[in-house]
Design a protein around this motif. Structure first.
Motif, PDB file in Angstrom:
ATOM      1  N   SER A   9     -21.189 -38.074  18.078  1.00  0.00           N
ATOM      2  CA  SER A   9     -20.748 -37.374  19.283  1.00  0.00           C
ATOM      3  C   SER A   9     -20.889 -35.871  19.064  1.00  0.00           C
ATOM      4  O   SER A   9     -21.046 -35.416  17.927  1.00  0.00           O
ATOM      5  CB  SER A   9     -19.282 -37.698  19.608  1.00  0.00           C
ATOM      6  OG  SER A   9     -18.441 -37.212  18.578  1.00  0.00           O
ATOM      7  N   CYS A  10     -20.782 -35.124  20.146  1.00  0.00           N
ATOM      8  CA  CYS A  10     -20.735 -33.669  20.040  1.00  0.00           C
ATOM      9  C   CYS A  10     -19.418 -33.259  19.383  1.00  0.00           C
ATOM     10  O   CYS A  10     -19.358 -32.298  18.623  1.00  0.00           O
ATOM     11  CB  CYS A  10     -20.866 -33.061  21.434  1.00  0.00           C
ATOM     12  SG  CYS A  10     -20.815 -31.269  21.476  1.00  0.00           S
ATOM     13  N   THR A  11     -18.368 -34.015  19.667  1.00  0.00           N
ATOM     14  CA  THR A  11     -17.069 -33.759  19.036  1.00  0.00           C
ATOM     15  C   THR A  11     -17.206 -33.817  17.513  1.00  0.00           C
ATOM     16  O   THR A  11     -16.708 -32.938  16.794  1.00  0.00           O
ATOM     17  CB  THR A  11     -16.039 -34.804  19.534  1.00  0.00           C
ATOM     18  OG1 THR A  11     -15.955 -34.697  20.962  1.00  0.00           O
ATOM     19  CG2 THR A  11     -14.679 -34.600  18.917  1.00  0.00           C
ATOM     20  N   GLU A  44     -22.383 -22.310  18.946  1.00  0.00           N
ATOM     21  CA  GLU A  44     -22.666 -22.588  20.366  1.00  0.00           C
ATOM     22  C   GLU A  44     -22.309 -24.038  20.659  1.00  0.00           C
ATOM     23  O   GLU A  44     -22.908 -24.946  20.066  1.00  0.00           O
ATOM     24  CB  GLU A  44     -24.155 -22.433  20.667  1.00  0.00           C
ATOM     25  CG  GLU A  44     -24.755 -21.077  20.493  1.00  0.00           C
ATOM     26  CD  GLU A  44     -26.269 -21.167  20.748  1.00  0.00           C
ATOM     27  OE1 GLU A  44     -27.036 -21.143  19.763  1.00  0.00           O
ATOM     28  OE2 GLU A  44     -26.669 -21.297  21.926  1.00  0.00           O
ATOM     29  N   ASP A  45     -21.382 -24.273  21.555  1.00  0.00           N
ATOM     30  CA  ASP A  45     -21.178 -25.618  22.085  1.00  0.00           C
ATOM     31  C   ASP A  45     -22.207 -25.775  23.199  1.00  0.00           C
ATOM     32  O   ASP A  45     -22.006 -25.328  24.330  1.00  0.00           O
ATOM     33  CB  ASP A  45     -19.748 -25.789  22.607  1.00  0.00           C
ATOM     34  CG  ASP A  45     -19.499 -27.189  23.161  1.00  0.00           C
ATOM     35  OD1 ASP A  45     -20.481 -27.913  23.420  1.00  0.00           O
ATOM     36  OD2 ASP A  45     -18.312 -27.551  23.340  1.00  0.00           O
ATOM     37  N   ALA A  46     -23.341 -26.398  22.826  1.00  0.00           N
ATOM     38  CA  ALA A  46     -24.461 -26.564  23.759  1.00  0.00           C
ATOM     39  C   ALA A  46     -24.480 -27.987  24.320  1.00  0.00           C
ATOM     40  O   ALA A  46     -25.535 -28.517  24.664  1.00  0.00           O
ATOM     41  CB  ALA A  46     -25.776 -26.224  23.057  1.00  0.00           C
ATOM     42  N   THR A  93     -22.641 -38.739  30.523  1.00  0.00           N
ATOM     43  CA  THR A  93     -22.605 -37.800  31.645  1.00  0.00           C
ATOM     44  C   THR A  93     -23.590 -36.641  31.467  1.00  0.00           C
ATOM     45  O   THR A  93     -23.708 -35.801  32.360  1.00  0.00           O
ATOM     46  CB  THR A  93     -21.201 -37.192  31.778  1.00  0.00           C
ATOM     47  OG1 THR A  93     -20.806 -36.715  30.484  1.00  0.00           O
ATOM     48  CG2 THR A  93     -20.194 -38.217  32.265  1.00  0.00           C
ATOM     49  N   LYS A  94     -24.264 -36.558  30.328  1.00  0.00           N
ATOM     50  CA  LYS A  94     -25.155 -35.427  30.080  1.00  0.00           C
ATOM     51  C   LYS A  94     -26.579 -35.722  30.592  1.00  0.00           C
ATOM     52  O   LYS A  94     -26.860 -36.826  31.045  1.00  0.00           O
ATOM     53  CB  LYS A  94     -25.165 -35.110  28.577  1.00  0.00           C
ATOM     54  CG  LYS A  94     -23.769 -34.864  27.977  1.00  0.00           C
ATOM     55  CD  LYS A  94     -23.023 -33.725  28.661  1.00  0.00           C
ATOM     56  CE  LYS A  94     -21.895 -33.133  27.849  1.00  0.00           C
ATOM     57  NZ  LYS A  94     -20.580 -33.768  27.977  1.00  0.00           N
ATOM     58  N   ASN A  95     -27.477 -34.743  30.486  1.00  0.00           N
ATOM     59  CA  ASN A  95     -28.844 -34.923  30.999  1.00  0.00           C
ATOM     60  C   ASN A  95     -29.602 -36.011  30.249  1.00  0.00           C
ATOM     61  O   ASN A  95     -30.328 -36.804  30.839  1.00  0.00           O
ATOM     62  CB  ASN A  95     -29.643 -33.616  30.883  1.00  0.00           C
ATOM     63  CG  ASN A  95     -29.163 -32.552  31.841  1.00  0.00           C
ATOM     64  OD1 ASN A  95     -28.007 -32.573  32.259  1.00  0.00           O
ATOM     65  ND2 ASN A  95     -30.024 -31.613  32.191  1.00  0.00           N
ATOM     66  N   GLY A 120     -25.244 -43.144  25.381  1.00  0.00           N
ATOM     67  CA  GLY A 120     -23.913 -43.752  25.503  1.00  0.00           C
ATOM     68  C   GLY A 120     -22.909 -42.749  24.976  1.00  0.00           C
ATOM     69  O   GLY A 120     -22.331 -41.963  25.707  1.00  0.00           O
ATOM     70  N   GLU A 121     -22.702 -42.779  23.669  1.00  0.00           N
ATOM     71  CA  GLU A 121     -22.024 -41.712  22.938  1.00  0.00           C
ATOM     72  C   GLU A 121     -23.037 -41.199  21.922  1.00  0.00           C
ATOM     73  O   GLU A 121     -23.810 -41.976  21.361  1.00  0.00           O
ATOM     74  CB  GLU A 121     -20.794 -42.234  22.185  1.00  0.00           C
ATOM     75  CG  GLU A 121     -19.737 -42.914  23.041  1.00  0.00           C
ATOM     76  CD  GLU A 121     -18.744 -41.949  23.667  1.00  0.00           C
ATOM     77  OE1 GLU A 121     -18.852 -40.731  23.440  1.00  0.00           O
ATOM     78  OE2 GLU A 121     -17.860 -42.437  24.401  1.00  0.00           O
ATOM     79  N   GLY A 122     -23.020 -39.905  21.667  1.00  0.00           N
ATOM     80  CA  GLY A 122     -23.944 -39.365  20.660  1.00  0.00           C
ATOM     81  C   GLY A 122     -23.911 -37.857  20.676  1.00  0.00           C
ATOM     82  O   GLY A 122     -23.481 -37.241  21.660  1.00  0.00           O
TER      83      GLY A 122
HETATM   84  C1  LIG Z   1     -19.402 -33.378  26.804  1.00  0.00           C
HETATM   85  C2  LIG Z   1     -18.863 -32.187  26.108  1.00  0.00           C
HETATM   86  C3  LIG Z   1     -18.311 -32.267  24.823  1.00  0.00           C
HETATM   87  C4  LIG Z   1     -18.024 -33.547  24.123  1.00  0.00           C
HETATM   88  O1  LIG Z   1     -19.140 -34.288  23.850  1.00  0.00           O
HETATM   89  P1  LIG Z   1     -18.961 -35.738  23.186  1.00  0.00           P
HETATM   90  O2  LIG Z   1     -20.373 -36.079  22.810  1.00  0.00           O
HETATM   91  O3  LIG Z   1     -18.393 -36.619  24.246  1.00  0.00           O
HETATM   92  O4  LIG Z   1     -18.085 -35.593  22.010  1.00  0.00           O
HETATM   93  C5  LIG Z   1     -17.927 -31.106  24.190  1.00  0.00           C
HETATM   94  N1  LIG Z   1     -18.051 -29.916  24.783  1.00  0.00           N
HETATM   95  C6  LIG Z   1     -18.547 -29.808  26.030  1.00  0.00           C
HETATM   96  C7  LIG Z   1     -18.669 -28.454  26.640  1.00  0.00           C
HETATM   97  C8  LIG Z   1     -18.950 -30.927  26.746  1.00  0.00           C
HETATM   98  O5  LIG Z   1     -19.436 -30.786  27.982  1.00  0.00           O
END
Ligand SMILES: *Cc1c(COP(=O)(O)O)cnc(C)c1O
Length: 375
Positions: free
Chosen positions: A54-56, A151-153, A180-182, A186-188
């Motif tokens: 995940s991005c987290t 950067e939280d991209a 929900t991203k482009n 699923g999760e990643g």
């Molecule tokens: C979606 C999102 C996250 C979290 O991403 P995950 O992959 O669900 O952990 C973090 N920061 C921002 C700005 C997001 O839009």
């Protein structure tokens, strides 16, 4: 009901997952993981990319890499997702919140210098809606004070700042492939290491604190526990899914931008006293991640949400600013961040997804116009 989001499938995801399953290599760091990582390195000029679950996770890796310790301060925008801040809280950091600019939900770079103290270790920025923060200004402040920039991209794939890909500018950056991203898995997520001095340690943290990746490349003859870490890798099944999406990125982006531009064109004529459309700074490109409107008040926004719902359309607001969260309020007291509050109250996102049909979009636009012209 027209939903807010529908995950888009290229059709190849299942084929690549089938291939991964047949190959017998299901855990992380296999062929599909490497394909995805190389894609980011080559296309966006990232020094080293690591696929995460995940991005987290990638943000948590960033906090470990920067060696954030209890008592360190980290500057974070308030108008963002929880993980942007929580990853640093997990390491014991104190979060210092920065306000959005007046014209855009992104952090106001001019406010950052005043928030820096002797305890500040890093500045975290988030590119809202995939629109770049003013990275030259932010990197200059960071360099002047010897701070790191993350950067939280998460929302910013395929977006650029003065010709440079978002996620390639800060010392470290993170991407998300949440549904929900482009581009999705699923999760990643993905950790982008741009400062080469973090590259070796990033791989160890990624592999549970071991030097296993180095062992698999034949660089050492046994592997073991050398640092802290966790299981941050994505499985090959997620990587295979993601690879099908990355192969179709041009097609996905073209469609999202088409829908975004149609919204913008169609809603341009509504009086700006009633409604504001998104503003794109000269230095930023658009990646069609989300389309938002700015209402004049929380009451007007709720009325518009209700009106759209009556017309079979699900439109949604976005963040409760983190400085107003229960967690922060009970620990850090009251902040005054008027711009973040305004975006929290007034911003509304319209449905934007690959399979949104022209008829559906025409209906959404007509319903919004009807609200402002006759409501
Ligand atoms: C979606 C999102 C996250 C979290 O991403 P995950 O992959 O669900 O952990 C973090 N920061 C921002 C700005 C997001 O839009």
């Amino acid at each position: 009901m027209i939903p807010f989001n529908k995950p888009f499938l290229t059709g190849n995801e299942i084929n690549y997952i089938q291939e991964a399953v047949s190959s017998g290599k299901l855990s992380g760091n296999g062929i599909y993981t490497k394909k995805c990582q190389s894609f980011f390195e080559n296309r966006y000029g990232i020094h080293k990319a690591l696929l995460t679950s995940s991005c987290t996770d990638a943000l948590e890796m960033a906090a470990i890499l920067l060696d954030i310790q209890s008592g360190d301060e980290v500057i974070v925008p308030s108008y963002t997702f929880v993980s942007t801040a929580n990853a640093f809280v997990l390491r014991g950091a104190k979060i210092v919140f920065a306000d959005s600019s007046e014209r855009h939900p992104n952090v106001d770079a001019a406010l950052i210098s005043n928030l820096i103290t002797s305890k500040t270790k890093a500045i975290i920025v988030m590119h809202y809606a995939g629109v770049a923060c003013d990275m030259d200004a932010i990197m200059a402040i960071a360099n002047a004070h010897n701070l790191f920039v993350v950067e939280d991209a998460a929302q910013a794939i395929e977006s650029y700042y003065k010709g440079r890909a978002l996620g390639s500018i800060g010392h470290i950056a993170t991407f998300s492939f949440h549904e929900t991203k482009n581009v999705i898995a699923g999760e990643g997520g993905l950790l982008a290491v741009n400062d080469p001095s973090f590259a070796e340690r990033a791989e160890i943290i990624w592999e549970k604190g071991t030097n296993r990746a180095s062992f698999f490349r034949g660089e050492i003859n046994k592997y073991g526990w050398v640092d802290i870490g966790s299981s941050f890798l994505a499985s090959e099944l997620s990587a295979a899914f993601l690879w099908a999406q990355l192969e179709a990125i041009d097609q996905i982006q073209a469609k999202r931008l088409l829908i975004w531009n149609q919204y913008y064109k169609a809603l341009q004529n509504i009086e700006s006293a009633k409604l504001q459309l998104p503003i794109l700074p000269d230095y930023a490109t658009n990646n069609g991640h989300l389309f938002y409107l700015l209402c004049t008040s929380i009451e007007q926004r709720q009325a518009l949400i209700n009106h759209l719902k009556t017309n079979g359309i699900l439109a949604v607001f976005h963040y409760v600013p983190l400085h107003n969260s229960t967690y922060i309020k009970s620990r850090q007291g009251i902040y005054n961040l008027p711009n973040a509050d305004r975006f929290s109250d007034c911003l509304l996102r319209l449905p934007l997804f690959y399979t949104l049909t022209p008829d559906e979009q025409t209906h959404i636009v007509a319903s919004v116009k009807d609200f402002f012209n006759h409501g």
